[in-house]
Write a protein that holds these residues in place. Sequence first.
Motif, PDB file in Angstrom:
ATOM      1  N   LEU A   1      18.286 -16.910  11.470  1.00  0.00           N
ATOM      2  CA  LEU A   1      19.215 -17.136  10.354  1.00  0.00           C
ATOM      3  C   LEU A   1      20.663 -16.923  10.769  1.00  0.00           C
ATOM      4  N   ILE A   2      20.931 -15.828  11.467  1.00  0.00           N
ATOM      5  CA  ILE A   2      22.290 -15.550  11.926  1.00  0.00           C
ATOM      6  C   ILE A   2      22.732 -16.626  12.923  1.00  0.00           C
TER       7      ILE A   2
ATOM      8  N   ASN B   1      36.778 -19.219  11.703  1.00  0.00           N
ATOM      9  CA  ASN B   1      35.445 -19.825  11.747  1.00  0.00           C
ATOM     10  C   ASN B   1      34.911 -19.875  13.171  1.00  0.00           C
TER      11      ASN B   1
ATOM     12  N   LEU C   1      26.768 -23.297  12.618  1.00  0.00           N
ATOM     13  CA  LEU C   1      27.558 -23.997  11.592  1.00  0.00           C
ATOM     14  C   LEU C   1      29.030 -23.567  11.621  1.00  0.00           C
ATOM     15  N   LEU C   2      29.275 -22.268  11.708  1.00  0.00           N
ATOM     16  CA  LEU C   2      30.655 -21.795  11.740  1.00  0.00           C
ATOM     17  C   LEU C   2      31.372 -22.230  13.009  1.00  0.00           C
ATOM     18  N   THR C   3      30.667 -22.236  14.131  1.00  0.00           N
ATOM     19  CA  THR C   3      31.288 -22.662  15.380  1.00  0.00           C
ATOM     20  C   THR C   3      31.686 -24.134  15.310  1.00  0.00           C
TER      21      THR C   3
ATOM     22  N   GLY D   1      31.824 -17.580  14.253  1.00  0.00           N
ATOM     23  CA  GLY D   1      30.624 -18.279  14.707  1.00  0.00           C
ATOM     24  C   GLY D   1      30.179 -17.811  16.077  1.00  0.00           C
TER      25      GLY D   1
ATOM     26  N   LEU E   1      21.713 -19.785  13.036  1.00  0.00           N
ATOM     27  CA  LEU E   1      21.978 -21.018  12.301  1.00  0.00           C
ATOM     28  C   LEU E   1      23.374 -20.985  11.674  1.00  0.00           C
ATOM     29  N   TYR E   2      23.704 -19.885  11.021  1.00  0.00           N
ATOM     30  CA  TYR E   2      25.036 -19.745  10.439  1.00  0.00           C
ATOM     31  C   TYR E   2      26.101 -19.723  11.531  1.00  0.00           C
ATOM     32  N   GLY E   3      25.792 -19.121  12.667  1.00  0.00           N
ATOM     33  CA  GLY E   3      26.735 -19.093  13.786  1.00  0.00           C
ATOM     34  C   GLY E   3      27.032 -20.477  14.319  1.00  0.00           C
TER      35      GLY E   3
ATOM     36  N   MET F   1      28.597 -14.436  15.734  1.00  0.00           N
ATOM     37  CA  MET F   1      27.246 -14.532  15.168  1.00  0.00           C
ATOM     38  C   MET F   1      26.250 -15.030  16.205  1.00  0.00           C
TER      39      MET F   1
END
Length: 86
Positions: free
Chosen positions: A19-20, A48, A26-28, A52, A22-24, A55
Amino acid sequence: MADKQKAGAFDIRVVIAALIGLYGVLLTVLGIIADPAEVDKADGLNINLWGGIAMLVFAAVFVLWSRLRPIVVPAEPSETSGTEQA
């Protein structure tokens, strides 16, 4: 002595890392394609992108931790647990 096996994909650290991570990702990606006007709002720091990356590093540490110190569970229920189902 009972056989033992690793928890594998059922280890909560793997779920948290996924999960972390996936969010990482996306933010990257959002940080890479960021509008320069948005970056200027944060005093020139691409939050961001750096968030990312942090994360992704955190997720990699969790995966490494779960590989180096796996959770070992018994292969079958213990007969000496003292509780029996009727």
